[in-house]
Enzyme design. Sequence first.
Site, short mmCIF file in Angstrom:
data_model
loop_
_atom_site.label_atom_id
_atom_site.label_comp_id
_atom_site.label_asym_id
_atom_site.label_seq_id
_atom_site.Cartn_x
_atom_site.Cartn_y
_atom_site.Cartn_z
CE LYS A 67 -22.40 48.30 22.03
NZ LYS A 67 -21.45 47.36 22.47
CE1 TYR A 76 -20.82 47.54 29.68
CE2 TYR A 76 -21.57 48.05 32.01
CZ TYR A 76 -20.51 47.80 30.75
OH TYR A 76 -18.61 47.56 30.97
CG ASP A 94 -25.43 54.67 26.95
OD1 ASP A 94 -24.66 54.22 27.84
OD2 ASP A 94 -24.80 54.67 25.64
P1 KE4 Z 1 -17.72 49.81 25.15
O1 KE4 Z 1 -16.83 50.51 26.82
O2 KE4 Z 1 -17.86 48.62 25.77
O3 KE4 Z 1 -17.44 49.99 23.85
O4 KE4 Z 1 -19.31 50.43 25.40
C1 KE4 Z 1 -19.57 50.30 26.42
C2 KE4 Z 1 -21.64 50.44 26.77
C3 KE4 Z 1 -22.05 51.97 27.03
N1 KE4 Z 1 -23.31 51.78 26.54
C4 KE4 Z 1 -24.11 50.88 26.41
C5 KE4 Z 1 -25.38 51.30 25.81
C6 KE4 Z 1 -23.47 49.57 26.07
O5 KE4 Z 1 -24.53 48.57 25.51
C7 KE4 Z 1 -22.40 49.45 26.05
C8 KE4 Z 1 -21.53 48.00 26.14
N2 KE4 Z 1 -22.37 46.93 25.52
C9 KE4 Z 1 -21.66 45.88 25.83
C10 KE4 Z 1 -23.26 45.03 25.38
N3 KE4 Z 1 -23.95 44.86 25.76
C11 KE4 Z 1 -20.68 45.28 25.45
C12 KE4 Z 1 -20.14 44.07 25.62
C13 KE4 Z 1 -19.13 43.79 26.29
O6 KE4 Z 1 -19.16 44.29 27.61
O7 KE4 Z 1 -18.59 42.38 25.99
#
Ligand code: KE4
Length: 428
Positions: A267, A144, A239
Amino acid sequence: MKTTRSRALFERAKKILPGGVNSPVRAFRSVGGTPRFLVKGRGPHAWDADGNRYIDLVGSWGPLILGHAPPAVVKAIAGAAARGSTFGAPTPAETELAEEIRRAVPSMQKLRLVSSGTEAVMSAVRVARGFTKRELVLKFDGGYHGHSDGFLSKGGSGLATLGIPASAGVPAAIAGLALTARYNDLASVEAYFRKHGRRIAAVVVEPVAGNMGVVVPCEGFLEGLRRLCDRWGSLLLFDEVITGFRVAYGGAQALLGVKPDLTTLGKIIGGGLPLASYGGRADIMSLVAPDGPVYQAGTLSGNPCAVAAGLALLRELRRLNPWAALEARGRRLAEGLLDAARRARVPITVNAVGSMMTAFFAPGLVTDWDSAAKSDTKRYSAFFHAMLQRGVMMAPSQFEAAFLSAAHSDAVVTQIIRAARAAMSALP
Ligand code: KE4
């Protein structure tokens, strides 16, 4: 456990927010029941609107490596806000944070601050396409990388949680630019390169996967990706939105010794506020506007409050150096979960790297999305609720990670293990 107020708050929220939430995975759709509306966090604990206290293993999906409301971060945010929350002009602290990041991740020779992990990955891929003048991106099933159009097929995290193979609303022409290989399977990557090699701009990978649940790279997998990218002239993009400053001070690239061309972070570097970053080789990043022709912008990029939070957290991490303790407690918790399952004769497998881990309710090893998807999600849901009732909040999805923080003391880890033993033996 009383959940009257959370239930009422959820009903009200659903009248105006899709699913009653601002991010799908929070809605408890895959585990069922009422999402807890949280009102306070302190250290390893969070409290919901009904006053129930939980040991928090979600940790806001990764940012809270020092637990909730670390005093140095709270003070930094308050100070920044009092001096003016945003200017839309360069500020000294943005450069200081960028230097703090590069100190930990030297492969990010130049970098830009943005407001979310999605934005970071989307921008990094645009730079990779601009630099290589190629269109295709190769990613991995169960990975993801945020919700930008190009990454919403066969994704992990919320897509896997909700069982959405690909999002509606993404034009086929855009979805078709993403090739999806199997994590830990270099042959599947080589096959794509043999077929499309000179069209692949970048390989985008979570160097330790967190979004199909935690999946660890097999020996040689990341090195193989590095070799294939070099052979075919593609860029390797790590990533590290989850793993950056999580699995080591320098992230997974430091822990595993493979150097990407581009890295995305998020994060933890925002200290709990909206901030992320993309960066890498200076020759690649020199293409980013206003230096070069790859455009990317943001009203609140490098926001003073978020930068202050991130700087305070990264400086605290440098001072405390918590990774050895996080590793030891993470190992203890992983072993405790396995022992609890063994006692109850429940087949699980636990994948853990430092303070991030997932207990898969699956009999065999989990090394990619296909094996993760074999998990008994119903049993995970029952475990989730049995833990919730015992005051431990796990991720409301089998396909996410649990996170320990430096605030989760040995005594707290013992409480989690004790709850897990009771929860496992209560499973139907
Ligand atoms: P954000 O756009 O949610 O800040 O980051 C996206 C993203 C990009 N790359 C990785 C490896 C990530 O894990 C994420 C976002 N992680 C999820 C949970 N695994 C966010 C939680 C959510 O979607 O509410």
